[in-house]
Motif scaffolding. Structure first.
Motif, PDB file in Angstrom:
ATOM      1  N   LEU A 139       0.827  -1.197   0.000  1.00 36.34           N
ATOM      2  CA  LEU A 139       0.000   0.000   0.000  1.00 36.34           C
ATOM      3  C   LEU A 139       0.870   1.260   0.000  1.00 36.34           C
ATOM      4  CD1 LEU A 139      -2.630  -1.054   2.706  1.00 36.34           C
ATOM      5  CD2 LEU A 139      -2.810  -1.293   0.220  1.00 36.34           C
ATOM      6  N   ARG A 140       0.450   2.239  -0.807  1.00 32.70           N
ATOM      7  CA  ARG A 140       1.099   3.549  -0.773  1.00 32.70           C
ATOM      8  C   ARG A 140       0.722   4.213   0.546  1.00 32.70           C
ATOM      9  NH1 ARG A 140      -0.937   5.317  -4.947  1.00 32.70           N
ATOM     10  NH2 ARG A 140      -2.525   6.761  -4.156  1.00 32.70           N
ATOM     11  N   SER A 141       1.719   4.556   1.350  1.00 32.80           N
ATOM     12  CA  SER A 141       1.483   4.975   2.732  1.00 32.80           C
ATOM     13  C   SER A 141       2.090   6.347   2.998  1.00 32.80           C
ATOM     14  CB  SER A 141       2.074   3.954   3.712  1.00 32.80           C
ATOM     15  OG  SER A 141       1.593   2.651   3.417  1.00 32.80           O
ATOM     16  N   LEU A 142       1.443   7.056   3.914  1.00 32.34           N
ATOM     17  CA  LEU A 142       1.931   8.362   4.348  1.00 32.34           C
ATOM     18  C   LEU A 142       2.635   8.204   5.691  1.00 32.34           C
ATOM     19  CD1 LEU A 142       1.937  11.476   3.846  1.00 32.34           C
ATOM     20  CD2 LEU A 142      -0.152  11.559   5.223  1.00 32.34           C
ATOM     21  N   VAL A 143       3.852   8.690   5.758  1.00 27.36           N
ATOM     22  CA  VAL A 143       4.604   8.632   7.009  1.00 27.36           C
ATOM     23  C   VAL A 143       4.184   9.831   7.853  1.00 27.36           C
ATOM     24  CG1 VAL A 143       6.896   8.583   8.059  1.00 27.36           C
ATOM     25  CG2 VAL A 143       6.505   7.471   5.838  1.00 27.36           C
TER      26      VAL A 143
ATOM     27  N   PRO B 194      -4.074   4.707   2.190  1.00 26.46           N
ATOM     28  CA  PRO B 194      -4.853   3.880   3.128  1.00 26.46           C
ATOM     29  C   PRO B 194      -4.122   3.592   4.442  1.00 26.46           C
ATOM     30  CG  PRO B 194      -4.062   2.581   1.276  1.00 26.46           C
ATOM     31  CD  PRO B 194      -3.756   3.992   0.942  1.00 26.46           C
ATOM     32  N   LEU B 195      -2.799   3.689   4.459  1.00 23.13           N
ATOM     33  CA  LEU B 195      -2.032   3.394   5.671  1.00 23.13           C
ATOM     34  C   LEU B 195      -1.259   4.642   6.092  1.00 23.13           C
ATOM     35  CD1 LEU B 195      -0.938   1.394   7.807  1.00 23.13           C
ATOM     36  CD2 LEU B 195       0.881   0.808   6.166  1.00 23.13           C
ATOM     37  N   LEU B 196      -1.394   4.985   7.363  1.00 26.33           N
ATOM     38  CA  LEU B 196      -0.592   6.049   7.963  1.00 26.33           C
ATOM     39  C   LEU B 196       0.410   5.402   8.910  1.00 26.33           C
ATOM     40  CD1 LEU B 196      -3.358   8.690   8.847  1.00 26.33           C
ATOM     41  CD2 LEU B 196      -2.012   8.490   6.744  1.00 26.33           C
TER      42      LEU B 196
END
Length: 230
Positions: free
Chosen positions: A104-108, A199-201
């Protein structure tokens, strides 16, 4: 007491002597001729005169103009070395999650204490007297991919409050997150945010003591390797 009359007489005599000397030195007056010595004729003594005034011109002071130049130090970008055991992440990374086998493309998100995952069809249930949660995950980059159903035990519940939104009670589960070559088992709270871009932080519970973040870069680690990859 007779001293005062005596002093007064002395001062008066001195003043008289001074006046007489002043008259002798006044221009236009001739000094009395000196008595001739041994029968020789006396010579004329020139009249005493003051020297003519001389006009003095003071030189102008020399003025020096000093130019002051202030040199400003230019800013330089200095690369600070990072410890070898630290993972460098950009503001956006691709993260592999297990169970599920999705990338998943995730935001840090360094402001979030716990990682958060957007899931659909959250269904709590009980198994062996314990709380479990069933949910579905989809990869927004894979339009034709089928959703993946996952069942996990609930570790605990947390209440999350965001500005402008009502507080939510979210279940927390443990999942395996892999970024690059680094894998950590961390707690993840579940919520349905619809179809977000990320979708993922990834929160601080994954970053703590494991990674540093360079917010000016993205996808520093590239796509993570799945367990089945060689």
């Amino acid at each position: 007491m007779r001293i005062f009359p005596i002093l007064s007489l002395l001062l008066i005599s001195q003043l008289l002597v001074g006046c007489e000397m002043f008259q002798r030195l006044t221009p236009g007056r001739q000094a009395p001729a000196a008595e001739p010595a041994t029968g020789e004729a006396a010579t004329d003594i020139p009249e005493a005169q003051c020297p003519p005034p001389v006009e003095l011109a003071c030189a102008e002071p020399e003025v020096k103009v000093v130019e002051r130049i202030i040199e400003r130090t230019r800013e330089r970008l200095v690369e600070v070395p990072v410890a070898k055991d630290k993972l460098v992440l950009g503001s956006v990374e691709t993260v592999a999650i297990e169970p599920g086998g999705l990338r998943l493309r995730s935001l840090v998100d360094t402001s979030a204490p716990t990682s958060s995952l957007s899931a659909q069809k959250l269904t709590p249930f009980e198994r062996d007297g314990k709380d479990w949660i069933r949910f579905e995950l989809t990869d927004p980059d894979e339009k034709k991919a089928e959703p993946v159903t996952i069942e996990l035990p609930v570790k605990r519940f947390v209440r999350v409050t965001r500005p402008g939104f009502d507080s939510q009670r979210r279940p927390v589960v443990e999942m395996s997150l892999t970024v690059g070559e680094v894998t950590h088992m961390v707690e993840v709270n579940l919520t349905d945010r619809g179809a977000p871009d990320y979708p993922l932080l990834v929160g601080r519970n994954f970053l703590k003591d494991a990674a540093v973040v360079d917010v000016s870069r993205q996808h520093v680690q590239g796509r993570p390797r799945e367990r089945s990859d060689k």
